[in-house]
Design an enzyme around this catalytic site. Sequence first.
Site, PDB file in Angstrom:
ATOM      1  N   GLN A 195       0.851  -1.203   0.000  1.00 53.13           N
ATOM      2  CA  GLN A 195       0.000   0.000   0.000  1.00 53.13           C
ATOM      3  C   GLN A 195       0.880   1.244   0.000  1.00 53.13           C
ATOM      4  OE1 GLN A 195      -3.471  -0.536   2.983  1.00 53.13           O
ATOM      5  NE2 GLN A 195      -1.927  -2.007   3.604  1.00 53.13           N
ATOM      6  N   HIS A 197      -1.620   1.413  -4.106  1.00 54.15           N
ATOM      7  CA  HIS A 197      -2.059   2.818  -3.979  1.00 54.15           C
ATOM      8  C   HIS A 197      -1.198   3.768  -4.808  1.00 54.15           C
ATOM      9  CE1 HIS A 197      -4.159   1.827   0.117  1.00 54.15           C
ATOM     10  NE2 HIS A 197      -4.921   1.539  -0.917  1.00 54.15           N
ATOM     11  N   CYS A 248      -1.939  13.812 -15.122  1.00 46.11           N
ATOM     12  CA  CYS A 248      -2.807  14.938 -15.434  1.00 46.11           C
ATOM     13  C   CYS A 248      -4.098  14.756 -14.627  1.00 46.11           C
ATOM     14  CB  CYS A 248      -3.103  14.957 -16.935  1.00 46.11           C
ATOM     15  SG  CYS A 248      -4.414  16.129 -17.346  1.00 46.11           S
ATOM     16  N   GLY A 308       2.753  -4.379   8.961  1.00 46.52           N
ATOM     17  CA  GLY A 308       2.860  -2.921   9.114  1.00 46.52           C
ATOM     18  C   GLY A 308       1.683  -2.151   8.570  1.00 46.52           C
ATOM     19  N   SER A 314      -2.510  -0.974   9.395  1.00 42.71           N
ATOM     20  CA  SER A 314      -3.578  -0.923  10.392  1.00 42.71           C
ATOM     21  C   SER A 314      -4.783  -1.748   9.952  1.00 42.71           C
ATOM     22  CB  SER A 314      -3.993   0.529  10.639  1.00 42.71           C
ATOM     23  OG  SER A 314      -4.327   1.158   9.422  1.00 42.71           O
TER      24      SER A 314
HETATM   25  C1  BJW Z   1       4.654  -1.019  12.323  1.00 41.53           C
HETATM   26  C2  BJW Z   1       5.847  -0.463  12.655  1.00 41.53           C
HETATM   27  C3  BJW Z   1       6.961  -1.254  12.468  1.00 41.53           C
HETATM   28  C4  BJW Z   1       4.404   0.998  13.066  1.00 41.53           C
HETATM   29  N1  BJW Z   1       6.815  -2.485  11.972  1.00 41.53           N
HETATM   30  N2  BJW Z   1       4.520  -2.240  11.833  1.00 41.53           N
HETATM   31  C5  BJW Z   1     -15.359  -0.689   2.915  1.00 41.53           C
HETATM   32  C6  BJW Z   1     -15.620  -0.411   4.232  1.00 41.53           C
HETATM   33  C7  BJW Z   1     -15.362   0.848   4.755  1.00 41.53           C
HETATM   34  C8  BJW Z   1     -14.856   1.866   3.946  1.00 41.53           C
HETATM   35  C9  BJW Z   1     -14.600   1.593   2.638  1.00 41.53           C
HETATM   36  C10 BJW Z   1     -14.847   0.338   2.139  1.00 41.53           C
HETATM   37  N3  BJW Z   1     -14.500   0.354   0.842  1.00 41.53           N
HETATM   38  C11 BJW Z   1     -14.028   1.568   0.515  1.00 41.53           C
HETATM   39  C12 BJW Z   1     -14.082   2.361   1.599  1.00 41.53           C
HETATM   40  C13 BJW Z   1     -13.659   3.786   1.630  1.00 41.53           C
HETATM   41  C14 BJW Z   1     -12.179   3.989   1.771  1.00 41.53           C
HETATM   42  C15 BJW Z   1     -11.742   3.404   3.105  1.00 41.53           C
HETATM   43  O1  BJW Z   1     -11.242   2.313   3.233  1.00 41.53           O
HETATM   44  N4  BJW Z   1     -11.884   4.200   4.159  1.00 41.53           N
HETATM   45  C16 BJW Z   1     -11.465   3.797   5.496  1.00 41.53           C
HETATM   46  C17 BJW Z   1     -10.773   4.970   6.177  1.00 41.53           C
HETATM   47  C18 BJW Z   1     -12.653   3.297   6.261  1.00 41.53           C
HETATM   48  N5  BJW Z   1     -11.426   3.379   0.660  1.00 41.53           N
HETATM   49  C19 BJW Z   1     -11.243   4.044  -0.479  1.00 41.53           C
HETATM   50  O2  BJW Z   1     -11.707   5.150  -0.663  1.00 41.53           O
HETATM   51  C20 BJW Z   1     -10.467   3.342  -1.572  1.00 41.53           C
HETATM   52  N6  BJW Z   1     -11.169   3.432  -2.783  1.00 41.53           N
HETATM   53  C21 BJW Z   1     -12.281   2.749  -3.004  1.00 41.53           C
HETATM   54  O3  BJW Z   1     -12.690   1.892  -2.271  1.00 41.53           O
HETATM   55  O4  BJW Z   1     -12.888   3.086  -4.140  1.00 41.53           O
HETATM   56  C22 BJW Z   1     -14.158   2.471  -4.426  1.00 41.53           C
HETATM   57  C23 BJW Z   1     -14.618   3.001  -5.720  1.00 41.53           C
HETATM   58  C24 BJW Z   1     -15.326   2.166  -6.505  1.00 41.53           C
HETATM   59  C25 BJW Z   1     -15.755   2.617  -7.723  1.00 41.53           C
HETATM   60  C26 BJW Z   1     -15.449   3.898  -8.118  1.00 41.53           C
HETATM   61  C27 BJW Z   1     -14.704   4.725  -7.318  1.00 41.53           C
HETATM   62  C28 BJW Z   1     -14.280   4.266  -6.108  1.00 41.53           C
HETATM   63  C29 BJW Z   1      -9.130   4.025  -1.850  1.00 41.53           C
HETATM   64  C30 BJW Z   1      -8.215   3.989  -0.692  1.00 41.53           C
HETATM   65  C31 BJW Z   1      -6.957   4.816  -1.011  1.00 41.53           C
HETATM   66  C32 BJW Z   1      -6.058   4.956   0.183  1.00 41.53           C
HETATM   67  N7  BJW Z   1      -5.042   5.904  -0.092  1.00 41.53           N
HETATM   68  C33 BJW Z   1      -4.069   6.228   0.939  1.00 41.53           C
HETATM   69  C34 BJW Z   1      -3.285   7.483   0.498  1.00 41.53           C
HETATM   70  C35 BJW Z   1      -2.239   7.146  -0.566  1.00 41.53           C
HETATM   71  C36 BJW Z   1      -1.477   8.347  -0.973  1.00 41.53           C
HETATM   72  C37 BJW Z   1      -0.673   8.947   0.153  1.00 41.53           C
HETATM   73  O5  BJW Z   1       0.144   8.260   0.816  1.00 41.53           O
HETATM   74  O6  BJW Z   1      -0.839  10.149   0.384  1.00 41.53           O
HETATM   75  O7  BJW Z   1      -3.196   5.123   1.147  1.00 41.53           O
HETATM   76  S1  BJW Z   1      -4.790   6.490   2.559  1.00 41.53           S
HETATM   77  C38 BJW Z   1      -3.522   5.721   3.468  1.00 41.53           C
HETATM   78  O8  BJW Z   1      -4.028   4.525   4.109  1.00 41.53           O
HETATM   79  C39 BJW Z   1      -2.483   5.264   2.427  1.00 41.53           C
HETATM   80  C40 BJW Z   1      -2.096   3.929   2.973  1.00 41.53           C
HETATM   81  O9  BJW Z   1      -1.538   3.125   1.941  1.00 41.53           O
HETATM   82  C41 BJW Z   1      -3.381   3.386   3.528  1.00 41.53           C
HETATM   83  C42 BJW Z   1      -3.225   2.310   4.535  1.00 41.53           C
HETATM   84  O10 BJW Z   1      -2.543   2.779   5.654  1.00 41.53           O
HETATM   85  P1  BJW Z   1      -1.529   1.808   6.399  1.00 41.53           P
HETATM   86  O11 BJW Z   1      -0.431   1.455   5.496  1.00 41.53           O
HETATM   87  O12 BJW Z   1      -2.288   0.710   7.025  1.00 41.53           O
HETATM   88  O13 BJW Z   1      -0.896   2.815   7.481  1.00 41.53           O
HETATM   89  P2  BJW Z   1      -1.394   3.202   8.934  1.00 41.53           P
HETATM   90  O14 BJW Z   1      -0.685   4.467   9.285  1.00 41.53           O
HETATM   91  O15 BJW Z   1      -2.867   3.191   9.042  1.00 41.53           O
HETATM   92  O16 BJW Z   1      -0.889   2.015   9.859  1.00 41.53           O
HETATM   93  C43 BJW Z   1       0.478   1.771  10.090  1.00 41.53           C
HETATM   94  C44 BJW Z   1       0.608   0.503  10.902  1.00 41.53           C
HETATM   95  O17 BJW Z   1       1.977   0.204  11.025  1.00 41.53           O
HETATM   96  C45 BJW Z   1       0.036   0.618  12.322  1.00 41.53           C
HETATM   97  O18 BJW Z   1      -0.791  -0.512  12.576  1.00 41.53           O
HETATM   98  C46 BJW Z   1       1.287   0.559  13.198  1.00 41.53           C
HETATM   99  O19 BJW Z   1       1.073  -0.101  14.449  1.00 41.53           O
HETATM  100  C47 BJW Z   1       2.212  -0.241  12.339  1.00 41.53           C
HETATM  101  N8  BJW Z   1       3.633  -0.025  12.591  1.00 41.53           N
HETATM  102  N9  BJW Z   1       5.586   0.838  13.131  1.00 41.53           N
HETATM  103  C48 BJW Z   1       5.538  -2.919  11.667  1.00 41.53           C
HETATM  104  N10 BJW Z   1       8.179  -0.784  12.778  1.00 41.53           N
END
Ligand code: BJW
Length: 244
Positions: free
Chosen positions: A100, A118, A126, A184, A186
């Site tokens: 991701q 992602h 664009c 790593g 959430s």
């Molecule tokens: C360690 C550590 C160490 C610390 N070792 N570990 C179903 C249910 C509910 C909601 C939805 C659903 N389906 C869709 C949604 C909506 C939405 C969503 O999920 N929202 C939630 C907030 C509820 N999803 C979307 O909008 C997605 N699109 C979509 O579904 O489109 C549908 C569609 C259909 C048809 C037409 C149009 C649309 C898109 C999601 C895009 C996410 N983008 C981001 C930003 C990327 C760009 C950027 O970086 O700026 O991606 S958001 C952000 O979250 C980023 C990450 O990749 C992603 C995940 O985060 P991640 O990697 O889990 O990080 P953290 O910070 O949350 O966690 C870090 C973890 O590491 C923690 O647990 C720590 O404990 C741990 N950690 N140190 C190991 N040393």
Amino acid sequence: MIPNELVETLANARRVTVLTGAGVSAESGVPTFREAQTGLWARYDPLQLATPEAFDANPELVWDWYQFRRELVRNVEPNPGHYALVELANLVPAFTLVTQNVDGLHARAGSRDVIEFHGNLFENRCAAEGTVVEGRESKQLPHCPGCGAPLRPGVVWFGESIPAAASEQAFAAAGDCDVFFSIGTSSLVYPAAGLVEIAREAGAVLVEINPEPTDIAASLDFALAGKSGQILPDLVKRLGDHRT
Ligand code: BJW
């Protein structure tokens, strides 16, 4: 720390699929997505900035945030967790890495064919046509040479679809593996968080590596509570020793 049973399972695995999240880059010095932002960006919420609505409302602000993050990532290096995943790929018959993360650190460590679920922080698109535009790195918000619309980073924002090829490959790899790792992350953001369920339905052994066990940890086969930069090298060593 690492159960023998997991090493045995991996030694007998045919296909291994790994999903990584921001925590894997934490030990390189890249803040996780939900971590408090520091410095200039402390008063902004990343959940609000990573949206098409934020870009439409204030493209310069969102562009500046991504420029800040590009600069940060350029100045860090992959960590032992990234390198251990390169080694793990060489120790099992078939291996798929889905990330991701948009920082490109897996590829910089040497992982091949990484599925960037992602997108990529360093790509520009664009904002009107979605086409990739090369060579427009700029401190100020650049514009599309074709249509004049602003350029945006090639990442997937909330409400946007996952790139079709990445989505197809990731779901196929989750649905056809013997062991699935969630490392790593959430496990809050969908559809990436749904990959583990696909792997579960396929009968895979499910493993989480995270210092803060997530809400899904209790339902998995193994939840290793620790940093990926420590656990992954240990796991790879144990697997290598088991093979010799
Ligand atoms: C360690 C550590 C160490 C610390 N070792 N570990 C179903 C249910 C509910 C909601 C939805 C659903 N389906 C869709 C949604 C909506 C939405 C969503 O999920 N929202 C939630 C907030 C509820 N999803 C979307 O909008 C997605 N699109 C979509 O579904 O489109 C549908 C569609 C259909 C048809 C037409 C149009 C649309 C898109 C999601 C895009 C996410 N983008 C981001 C930003 C990327 C760009 C950027 O970086 O700026 O991606 S958001 C952000 O979250 C980023 C990450 O990749 C992603 C995940 O985060 P991640 O990697 O889990 O990080 P953290 O910070 O949350 O966690 C870090 C973890 O590491 C923690 O647990 C720590 O404990 C741990 N950690 N140190 C190991 N040393």
